[in-house]
Design a protein around this motif. Sequence first.
Motif, mmCIF file in Angstrom:
data_model
loop_
_atom_site.group_PDB
_atom_site.id
_atom_site.type_symbol
_atom_site.label_atom_id
_atom_site.label_comp_id
_atom_site.label_asym_id
_atom_site.label_seq_id
_atom_site.Cartn_x
_atom_site.Cartn_y
_atom_site.Cartn_z
ATOM 1 N N ASN A 221 1.024 -1.229 0.355
ATOM 2 C CA ASN A 221 0.125 -0.300 -0.071
ATOM 3 C C ASN A 221 0.612 1.701 0.491
ATOM 4 O O ASN A 221 0.673 2.560 -0.601
ATOM 5 C CB ASN A 221 -0.846 0.303 1.215
ATOM 6 C CG ASN A 221 -1.643 0.880 1.072
ATOM 7 O OD1 ASN A 221 -2.690 1.057 0.554
ATOM 8 N ND2 ASN A 221 -1.585 2.223 1.799
ATOM 9 N N GLY A 222 2.145 1.481 0.877
ATOM 10 C CA GLY A 222 2.547 2.703 1.085
ATOM 11 C C GLY A 222 3.716 2.242 -0.650
ATOM 12 O O GLY A 222 3.705 3.884 -1.024
ATOM 13 N N TRP A 223 3.896 1.235 -1.270
ATOM 14 C CA TRP A 223 4.244 1.791 -3.143
ATOM 15 C C TRP A 223 3.145 2.156 -3.636
ATOM 16 O O TRP A 223 3.669 2.967 -4.804
ATOM 17 C CB TRP A 223 4.694 0.840 -3.466
ATOM 18 C CG TRP A 223 6.112 0.102 -3.133
ATOM 19 C CD1 TRP A 223 6.446 -0.655 -2.312
ATOM 20 C CD2 TRP A 223 6.817 0.750 -3.438
ATOM 21 N NE1 TRP A 223 8.135 -0.851 -1.650
ATOM 22 C CE2 TRP A 223 8.513 0.217 -2.536
ATOM 23 C CE3 TRP A 223 7.662 1.993 -4.104
ATOM 24 C CZ2 TRP A 223 9.391 0.133 -3.008
ATOM 25 C CZ3 TRP A 223 9.090 2.098 -4.737
ATOM 26 C CH2 TRP A 223 9.929 1.178 -3.583
ATOM 27 N N ALA A 224 1.942 1.761 -3.898
ATOM 28 C CA ALA A 224 0.709 2.382 -4.240
ATOM 29 C C ALA A 224 0.593 3.905 -4.162
ATOM 30 O O ALA A 224 0.046 4.589 -5.155
ATOM 31 C CB ALA A 224 -0.398 1.791 -4.041
ATOM 32 N N VAL A 225 1.066 4.213 -3.213
ATOM 33 C CA VAL A 225 0.660 6.028 -2.723
ATOM 34 C C VAL A 225 1.560 5.937 -3.424
ATOM 35 O O VAL A 225 1.516 7.527 -4.018
ATOM 36 C CB VAL A 225 0.876 6.368 -0.918
ATOM 37 C CG1 VAL A 225 1.132 7.569 -0.422
ATOM 38 C CG2 VAL A 225 -0.146 5.417 -0.658
ATOM 39 N N LEU A 226 2.934 6.310 -3.092
ATOM 40 C CA LEU A 226 3.990 6.534 -4.059
ATOM 41 C C LEU A 226 3.964 6.691 -5.417
ATOM 42 O O LEU A 226 3.895 7.907 -6.240
ATOM 43 C CB LEU A 226 5.487 6.131 -3.802
ATOM 44 C CG LEU A 226 5.755 6.370 -2.259
ATOM 45 C CD1 LEU A 226 6.583 5.164 -2.414
ATOM 46 C CD2 LEU A 226 5.416 7.581 -1.048
ATOM 47 N N PHE A 227 3.583 5.394 -6.193
ATOM 48 C CA PHE A 227 2.890 5.362 -7.735
ATOM 49 C C PHE A 227 1.647 6.469 -8.329
ATOM 50 O O PHE A 227 1.823 6.785 -8.700
ATOM 51 C CB PHE A 227 3.101 3.745 -8.058
ATOM 52 C CG PHE A 227 3.989 3.610 -8.598
ATOM 53 C CD1 PHE A 227 4.662 3.839 -9.864
ATOM 54 C CD2 PHE A 227 4.665 2.507 -7.462
ATOM 55 C CE1 PHE A 227 5.651 2.717 -9.916
ATOM 56 C CE2 PHE A 227 5.403 1.424 -7.719
ATOM 57 C CZ PHE A 227 6.031 1.930 -8.989
ATOM 58 N N GLY A 228 0.666 6.100 -7.314
ATOM 59 C CA GLY A 228 -0.200 7.614 -6.878
ATOM 60 C C GLY A 228 -0.152 8.795 -6.872
ATOM 61 O O GLY A 228 -0.009 9.979 -8.028
ATOM 62 N N LEU A 229 1.525 9.402 -6.333
ATOM 63 C CA LEU A 229 1.634 10.536 -6.132
ATOM 64 C C LEU A 229 1.810 10.883 -7.340
ATOM 65 O O LEU A 229 2.200 11.852 -8.147
ATOM 66 C CB LEU A 229 2.295 11.079 -4.969
ATOM 67 C CG LEU A 229 3.291 12.082 -4.922
ATOM 68 C CD1 LEU A 229 2.060 13.314 -4.263
ATOM 69 C CD2 LEU A 229 3.982 12.271 -2.761
#
Length: 300
Positions: A221-229
Amino acid sequence: MSSSASSPHLAQRWALAALILGALAIAFSPIFVRLSEVGPTATGFYRTMLAVPPLWLVWHLRPARKATAPGTSRMPPLGVLLLPGLLFAGDLFFWHLAIQYTSVANSTLLSNFAPVIVTLGAWLLLGERITGAFLVALLVSIFGAMMLVGSSFQLGGDYVFGDLLALTTACFYGAYMIAVAKLRGSHGSQEIMLWSSLVSGIVLLPMAWLMGETFLPATLNGWAVLFGLAWVSHALGQSLIAYALGHLPASFSSLVVLVQPVAAAFFGWLWLGESLGSLQIAGGVVVLGGILLARRAQLK
């Protein structure tokens, strides 16, 4: 006559739509930053560097231009390669640092003084005509932004250093918009975004390391947040704004970007459960009213 006369107006309409959509995409960034599992400067690094692959793909698939003369390099000039990226890296670094030394309300409001910097730079460096009606619209929008922050804004005390950092953020982002607007006269938005993102990432990486920040997300989920940003707020949002700067006055464009804190407040209420009072709602309406006044003042 109608087709030739309507062409600039049509281009302006498309650019205005891109500008608003870009501001809305950037409005998601505070949520992504809040949810990030890595340090603030490291988050800025991922924001720019993870955006490089999709930006490169869009740039690589762009319509072919006329062939360059033999022996002519396709490498962009040093200004395209360095200046916007350095300025945007400074914007992210000081913005994330400001949040640590002042309130979120203070940092949000003061960093959104960028339209003042852009308006001054557009007049001095880009030769834009700044009318009295536009200055009124600028003041109205800033007043609306102050209402949006509401009673949370505080001056003095322990916040002075952080407030100065937030104002520094506004200067860096304002200078970034001026640089992009200037370069858009001779370079495409894809080219500028690709190289500026790469340079920003390279600059922010050692900063994150020197500050000893957590660098790797602990969960998927932390990686998903960074890719979303990176993909939504940066690759999409900043690219749309860079495109618009090639067709609209920089002063007006910077003012329209004030849609961002309005939308961010709404998204924070919708997804993070943050309070949204009547004063904030009224402030958002005032900001939008100021933008409408600016549109009448700056666009034909």
